[in-house]
Design an enzyme around this catalytic site. Structure first.
Site, PDB file in Angstrom:
ATOM      1  CG  HIS A 189       8.123  -0.719  -0.091  1.00 20.85           C
ATOM      2  ND1 HIS A 189       8.029  -1.933  -0.569  1.00 20.85           N
ATOM      3  CD2 HIS A 189       7.393  -0.291   0.339  1.00 20.85           C
ATOM      4  CE1 HIS A 189       6.654  -1.844  -0.297  1.00 20.85           C
ATOM      5  NE2 HIS A 189       6.349  -0.701  -0.115  1.00 20.85           N
ATOM      6  CE1 TYR A 249       8.428  -6.268   3.574  1.00 25.25           C
ATOM      7  CE2 TYR A 249       7.600  -4.950   1.839  1.00 25.25           C
ATOM      8  CZ  TYR A 249       7.330  -5.997   2.662  1.00 25.25           C
ATOM      9  OH  TYR A 249       6.177  -7.093   2.509  1.00 25.25           O
ATOM     10  CG  HIS A 303       2.942   1.305   2.039  1.00 22.43           C
ATOM     11  ND1 HIS A 303       2.227   1.731   0.967  1.00 22.43           N
ATOM     12  CD2 HIS A 303       2.474   0.558   3.099  1.00 22.43           C
ATOM     13  CE1 HIS A 303       1.134   0.957   1.491  1.00 22.43           C
ATOM     14  NE2 HIS A 303       1.218   0.422   2.656  1.00 22.43           N
ATOM     15  CG  HIS A 357      -1.617   1.945  -2.292  1.00 23.87           C
ATOM     16  ND1 HIS A 357      -1.096   2.984  -1.964  1.00 23.87           N
ATOM     17  CD2 HIS A 357      -0.324   1.210  -2.143  1.00 23.87           C
ATOM     18  CE1 HIS A 357      -0.030   3.298  -1.587  1.00 23.87           C
ATOM     19  NE2 HIS A 357       0.633   2.105  -1.548  1.00 23.87           N
ATOM     20  NE  ARG A 417      -0.820   2.152  -5.893  1.00 24.42           N
ATOM     21  CZ  ARG A 417       0.194   1.544  -5.520  1.00 24.42           C
ATOM     22  NH1 ARG A 417       0.189  -0.072  -5.144  1.00 24.42           N
ATOM     23  NH2 ARG A 417       1.245   1.822  -5.106  1.00 24.42           N
ATOM     24  CG  HIS A 456       7.749   3.818  -2.136  1.00 21.79           C
ATOM     25  ND1 HIS A 456       8.210   2.985  -2.839  1.00 21.79           N
ATOM     26  CD2 HIS A 456       6.521   3.207  -1.251  1.00 21.79           C
ATOM     27  CE1 HIS A 456       7.568   1.774  -2.872  1.00 21.79           C
ATOM     28  NE2 HIS A 456       6.709   2.385  -1.735  1.00 21.79           N
ATOM     29  CG  ASP A 494       3.545   4.145  -1.780  1.00 17.64           C
ATOM     30  OD1 ASP A 494       3.251   3.547  -0.681  1.00 17.64           O
ATOM     31  OD2 ASP A 494       3.230   3.667  -3.058  1.00 17.64           O
TER      32      ASP A 494
END
Length: 245
Positions: A224, A221, A229, A186, A170, A227, A193
Site C-alpha cells: 500500500h 502497510y 485504501h 473491494h 471488483r 495508495h 483505493d
C-alpha cells in the site's frame, strides 16, 4: 413526474423562506433532482426510510474513529452526525434535519443519488453491472454509494480539492486478476483505493479516521505504498505506519 413536481414546490418554498428571512438564496437552495425528497423535519426519535436516506448522506460525519449505523433510527449518534454536517457547511448546527439541511443535501447530490464529486463509474471500473462479487449486485452498488458519501465528506474536510479514486468494486475474477486479497473488501463494493492527488497518501489516511471508515490501509502497510485504501469492514483495522496511523 409527481415526485419532481413535489421537489420543485418544496425547493421553491425553501427559496422564498430564505428570502423572507433576508438570507440570500443560493443555487443549491433551488436545486431539484430525480433522487429523493424529504417531506418532514427529522430529529431524535424519528424512524423510517427517510432517516435511512439521511444517514447515508451524513455517514461521513460520525466523529473520529466512529461509524454511523445506517439503521433508519434517528438516535444521538445520527443527531451528532447531522450537527457535524451542518457545522461543516455553515448551517445552524442543532442536530435537527430540516429545510436548510435538506437543501444543502439536494445541492450536493446528482439525479442518481451520488454526491456531485463522485460517480458510480469511478467506483466500478471492473464490472459495470456490479455482479460477480462477494455480495449481490444491488448490495455492492448500495455499498459503493455509501462509500461515495463518506468520500464527499472527506473531500470537503480537505478543502474541496479533488480526490482520485484508483480502484473500487471488483468482481472475484477482477480481484484475482489484480492480485487482490482473497477476502478483499473491494468484492463487497464498500472499498476504495485513493491515489496521490492534491493530497498526499498520508494526508488521506489520517483524515479518513474522521469520516466513518473502519478499514484504513496506507503507506507502510504491505502493498500500500502507492495508495491509501479505505473500507467499511465490520471492525476497525487501521494501518499506515509511515503516516503514524
Amino acid at each position: 413526474m409527481l415526485r419532481r413536481t413535489l421537489r420543485f414546490v418544496i425547493s421553491f418554498v425553501m427559496v422564498m423562506a430564505g428570502m423572507t428571512a433576508g438570507v440570500a438564496a443560493t443555487a443549491g437552495t433551488a436545486h431539484a433532482d430525480g433522487c429523493y425528497t424529504w417531506s418532514r423535519t427529522l430529529k431524535q426519535g424519528a424512524t423510517g426510510a427517510d432517516v435511512t436516506q439521511l444517514q447515508i448522506r451524513v455517514a461521513g460525519y460520525p466523529g473520529t474513529g466512529q461509524v454511523l449505523a445506517i439503521d433508519g433510527s434517528y438516535g444521538p449518534a445520527t443527531a451528532a452526525a447531522v450537527k457535524r454536517f451542518q457545522a461543516a457547511y455553515g448551517l445552524s448546527a442543532d442536530g435537527v434535519a430540516g429545510p436548510q439541511t435538506f437543501s444543502k443535501i439536494y445541492a450536493l447530490q446528482d439525479n442518481d443519488c451520488t454526491p456531485i464529486h463522485f460517480t458510480y463509474s469511478e467506483l466500478n471500473r471492473c464490472n459495470s453491472n456490479w455482479s460477480g462479487g462477494a455480495v449481490s449486485a444491488a448490495t455492492a452498488k448500495s455499498n459503493a454509494l455509501r462509500t461515495m458519501w463518506k468520500l464527499e465528506a472527506l473531500r470537503h474536510a480537505l478543502g474541496d480539492k479533488p480526490i482520485r479514486v484508483t480502484s473500487g468494486f471488483r468482481s472475484k475474477s477482477c480481484n484475482s486478476a489484480v492480485g487482490g486479497a482473497s477476502n478483499s473488501r473491494h468484492m463487497y463494493g464498500d472499498a476504495a483505493d485513493l491515489g496521490v492527488s492534491p493530497h498526499s497518501l498520508c494526508t488521506l489516511a489520517k483524515a479518513a479516521r474522521n469520516h466513518g471508515f473502519n478499514g484504513i490501509l496506507g503507506p507502510g502497510y504491505p502493498g500500500h505504498n502507492d495508495h491509501t485504501h479505505v473500507d467499511h469492514r465490520p471492525s476497525r483495522y487501521w494501518s499506515a505506519p509511515t503516516c503514524g496511523v
